[in-house]
Design a protein around this motif. Sequence first.
Motif: not given
Length: 173
Positions: A6-12, A152-163
């Motif tokens: 799980i990471v934060t980034g731009d999927i494109t 690939v999460c669009h922001d750090e908050r979303t990444e934390i939720v997925y972790h």
Amino acid sequence: MSRFEIVTGDITTVATEAIVNAANNTLLGGGGVDGAIHCAAGPQLLEECRKLNGCPTGEAKITGGYQLPAKYVIHTVGPIWQGGQANEEELLRSCYRNCLNLAAEHNIKTIAFPSISTGAYHFPVNRAAEIAVSEIMEFLKKNATIEKVLFVCHDERTEIVYHIAQDQYQTKR
């Protein structure tokens, strides 16, 4: 090495064989991830999507990646959140299952997912994360075709939720 990251980034910009597009039923582009993928892939993606005659909610279809680093785009249509009484959770599970099965059928080794339905479709991100993590982890237990799933999460908050969802899944197992 974990097969699920799980990471934060731009999927494109991710260099996986396939990326998943959180599309609308028309597959003809839209806002959020869908619009960004169509923009980055170029007009050929829209041309190919026009020939697919849309996609029902919970299902998935595959196209080329064109100008994206990814060779393929797997389009899936997540459910619009209606309070949880309209089969939204099962439809979201179906999105992940169908994308992973389609990737395995095409012998795709690496795939990247966005957080499906949590943007304009308003699916609660914590519930979406639990569904995504459990579907991906259960698939990876049974199928060796896919070597790496990148979330690939669009922001750090979303990444934390997925972790957190990943930690909860691993604790339950």
